[in-house]
Design a protein around this motif. Sequence first.
Motif, PDB file in Angstrom:
ATOM      1  N   PHE B  55      -0.016  87.300  43.084  1.00  0.00           N
ATOM      2  CA  PHE B  55       0.786  88.533  42.986  1.00  0.00           C
ATOM      3  C   PHE B  55       1.615  88.521  41.702  1.00  0.00           C
ATOM      4  O   PHE B  55       1.659  89.500  40.961  1.00  0.00           O
ATOM      5  N   VAL B  56       2.239  87.365  41.432  1.00  0.00           N
ATOM      6  CA  VAL B  56       3.157  87.270  40.278  1.00  0.00           C
ATOM      7  C   VAL B  56       2.402  87.451  38.949  1.00  0.00           C
ATOM      8  O   VAL B  56       2.865  88.180  38.064  1.00  0.00           O
ATOM      9  N   VAL B  57       1.222  86.791  38.834  1.00  0.00           N
ATOM     10  CA  VAL B  57       0.510  86.820  37.551  1.00  0.00           C
ATOM     11  C   VAL B  57       0.109  88.240  37.136  1.00  0.00           C
ATOM     12  O   VAL B  57       0.494  88.698  36.052  1.00  0.00           O
ATOM     13  N   PRO B  58      -0.652  88.976  37.969  1.00  0.00           N
ATOM     14  CA  PRO B  58      -1.042  90.310  37.493  1.00  0.00           C
ATOM     15  C   PRO B  58       0.145  91.242  37.278  1.00  0.00           C
ATOM     16  O   PRO B  58       0.144  92.041  36.337  1.00  0.00           O
ATOM     17  N   VAL B  59       1.172  91.123  38.131  1.00  0.00           N
ATOM     18  CA  VAL B  59       2.333  92.013  37.999  1.00  0.00           C
ATOM     19  C   VAL B  59       3.080  91.724  36.691  1.00  0.00           C
ATOM     20  O   VAL B  59       3.423  92.635  35.935  1.00  0.00           O
ATOM     21  N   LEU B 209     -12.524  85.321  30.700  1.00  0.00           N
ATOM     22  CA  LEU B 209     -13.164  85.746  31.952  1.00  0.00           C
ATOM     23  C   LEU B 209     -12.147  86.240  32.983  1.00  0.00           C
ATOM     24  O   LEU B 209     -12.520  86.680  34.058  1.00  0.00           O
ATOM     25  N   SER B 210     -10.868  86.118  32.661  1.00  0.00           N
ATOM     26  CA  SER B 210      -9.796  86.567  33.565  1.00  0.00           C
ATOM     27  C   SER B 210      -9.845  85.864  34.919  1.00  0.00           C
ATOM     28  O   SER B 210      -9.506  86.471  35.938  1.00  0.00           O
ATOM     29  N   VAL B 211     -10.300  84.611  34.939  1.00  0.00           N
ATOM     30  CA  VAL B 211     -10.321  83.891  36.209  1.00  0.00           C
ATOM     31  C   VAL B 211      -8.909  83.397  36.516  1.00  0.00           C
ATOM     32  O   VAL B 211      -8.155  83.039  35.618  1.00  0.00           O
ATOM     33  N   GLY B 212      -8.549  83.418  37.777  1.00  0.00           N
ATOM     34  CA  GLY B 212      -7.228  82.958  38.177  1.00  0.00           C
ATOM     35  C   GLY B 212      -6.167  84.045  38.141  1.00  0.00           C
ATOM     36  O   GLY B 212      -5.012  83.797  38.468  1.00  0.00           O
ATOM     37  N   LEU B 311      -2.913  96.097  38.472  1.00  0.00           N
ATOM     38  CA  LEU B 311      -2.006  96.714  39.447  1.00  0.00           C
ATOM     39  C   LEU B 311      -2.542  96.608  40.875  1.00  0.00           C
ATOM     40  O   LEU B 311      -1.762  96.543  41.832  1.00  0.00           O
ATOM     41  N   GLN B 312      -3.871  96.615  41.018  1.00  0.00           N
ATOM     42  CA  GLN B 312      -4.438  96.670  42.371  1.00  0.00           C
ATOM     43  C   GLN B 312      -4.039  95.474  43.255  1.00  0.00           C
ATOM     44  O   GLN B 312      -3.747  95.668  44.439  1.00  0.00           O
ATOM     45  N   PRO B 313      -4.000  94.221  42.739  1.00  0.00           N
ATOM     46  CA  PRO B 313      -3.566  93.115  43.609  1.00  0.00           C
ATOM     47  C   PRO B 313      -2.150  93.329  44.152  1.00  0.00           C
ATOM     48  O   PRO B 313      -1.876  93.037  45.317  1.00  0.00           O
ATOM     49  N   GLY B 314      -1.268  93.852  43.319  1.00  0.00           N
ATOM     50  CA  GLY B 314       0.104  94.124  43.759  1.00  0.00           C
ATOM     51  C   GLY B 314       0.128  95.209  44.820  1.00  0.00           C
ATOM     52  O   GLY B 314       0.805  95.085  45.846  1.00  0.00           O
TER      53      GLY B 314
END
Lengths: 53, 492
Positions: B55-59, B209-212, B311-314
């Motif tokens: 949550f923290v990383v993408p936000v 690859l935007s993994v993690g 934004l979608q994971p958040g």
Amino acid sequence: MTTGGWISMFLSVGFVTILFLYCIIRVLRGPGGTKDHSLGHIEPVDEDETAQR
Amino acid sequence: MIAYFISLLVIGIPICWVEWTLGRHGGQNNYHSTSGILSFILGKPYAKYLGVIGFVVPVCIYMYYVYIEAWCLGYALNSISGNLSGTGVDYQAFFGSFTGAEADGVTLKVGLGKVGIFVLIVYVMNFYFIYRGISKGIETVCKFAMPALIFIALIILARVMTLGTPDPLKPDQNIIAGLGYLWNPGDIASGLRNPQLWLAAAGQIFFSLSVGFGVIITYASYLRSNDDVVLSGLTASAANEFCEVGLGGLITVPAAFMFLGAAGIVGQGTFGLGFNVLPEVFAHMPGGQIFASIFFLLLFLAAITSSLSMLQPGIAFLEEGLNIDRKQSVALLGFVTGIGTLFIWYFSKDLKALDTIDFWVGTVMLFVQATVLVIIFGWGLGIKKGWAIAHEGAEMRIPNIYKFIIKYITPSFLIIIFIMFLMQNVFGWNYSFSEAKFEPTGYVRDLLGDDDVEPSYVARLSVAWIISITIFSLFLVNLAGKNWAKRNQTTP
């Protein structure tokens, strides 16, 4: 550009291009290509139900 | 390139398969956030906290990514209006003035020459599309933006490849020499013995690859049980590699070499190459104004698809964990990310806030999250069960060697690379065992200061902001855990 450079470039670019095309062809030609890709199983599709998506 | 492709095979593609599989498995059981998915898979109360980084990383990354996205839109419009194609333009000065790198607070103004108005436009666009949902919002944007992106890149590639020798007075700076600058191998044997080369190769694969990120796991959670995650994961990796190696590798560096020479490229980072060097390249190129406009529009399209995905994971976490609808979750996320973007937007001097958050969140936390996911797949879920889940609905089989790779090689490789990364980028190790020296890097000195350097209050505020977001997220995860427990009790 050295011979090693040409080999390095053709192997690298060739590998990623062939892999990408192979994947795209498998996605489009496989049974998955004919599957319904709507997201109706997880969200409403009507405009007036946006808040529920 | 040998280290790069080995990293792709032992880190990039396996982690993609892991994230796709874990995400789809969680989604089948009505969990769409990293915390919910890990909590479900491990079935332990602590497991939900392992997903907090998801949550923290993408936000946090969204907060500064949207700022960079605004640069792309601003550069595209400045290119169209001719501001970037005149003679004698100092591109470094333009970049500093446009992005606010010259002083704090200077971009809180409206005008074509400042990023301010573009931040607002981009911010509203992102939340408009994310509010419209996955199929009507994100999917619609990606459906048109992604093919457009590849199409435009192919046009620019064709232009670069046909440039020949742009300046007859500099016959050495031609397209063949430009390709040679990028592709000529050095001493392969000594290169492969160099740990810094492996660190660079693995880092490039890992971040491109935007993994993690917590993004793939959320997207995969919306798949059906019979969707093919093996082919989907491989296709996503292959598409990224094609764009990075096949298009980016043949456009950016050779073009910069042709117009600026080897000396002009050396020392340029991503921002330097993209926003200082390339405008200069386009300015020297016939039809440069058109190509510059197309290029930055292309970058903007790529960026908006990425920021929407962040934004979608958040949204998913807030919706399922706090039992709120999309309108409320979009409003809450918009408020939190808005504060963060405003912070980065204001403290723009030397891009200190952006750089600090990018390092501690966009780099360090990513490593931690990817390692956690791989270990959970190989050891928590179990490789046998994970393998069976991955192949549900799959026509393509993952080679059996990957059972061993995912269980042992990938986590070991990630941990070693992460330790090396910390040793180099935090502790400033000189890579010598016999005469080891440690000189803390700028990221540490910004926080702690030393005899010569005062600590940076912006860097300290940035880290305090990251810590605040993480604590707030842990509180939300705790709340979400209670909701999930309640839901599981009422669901037969």
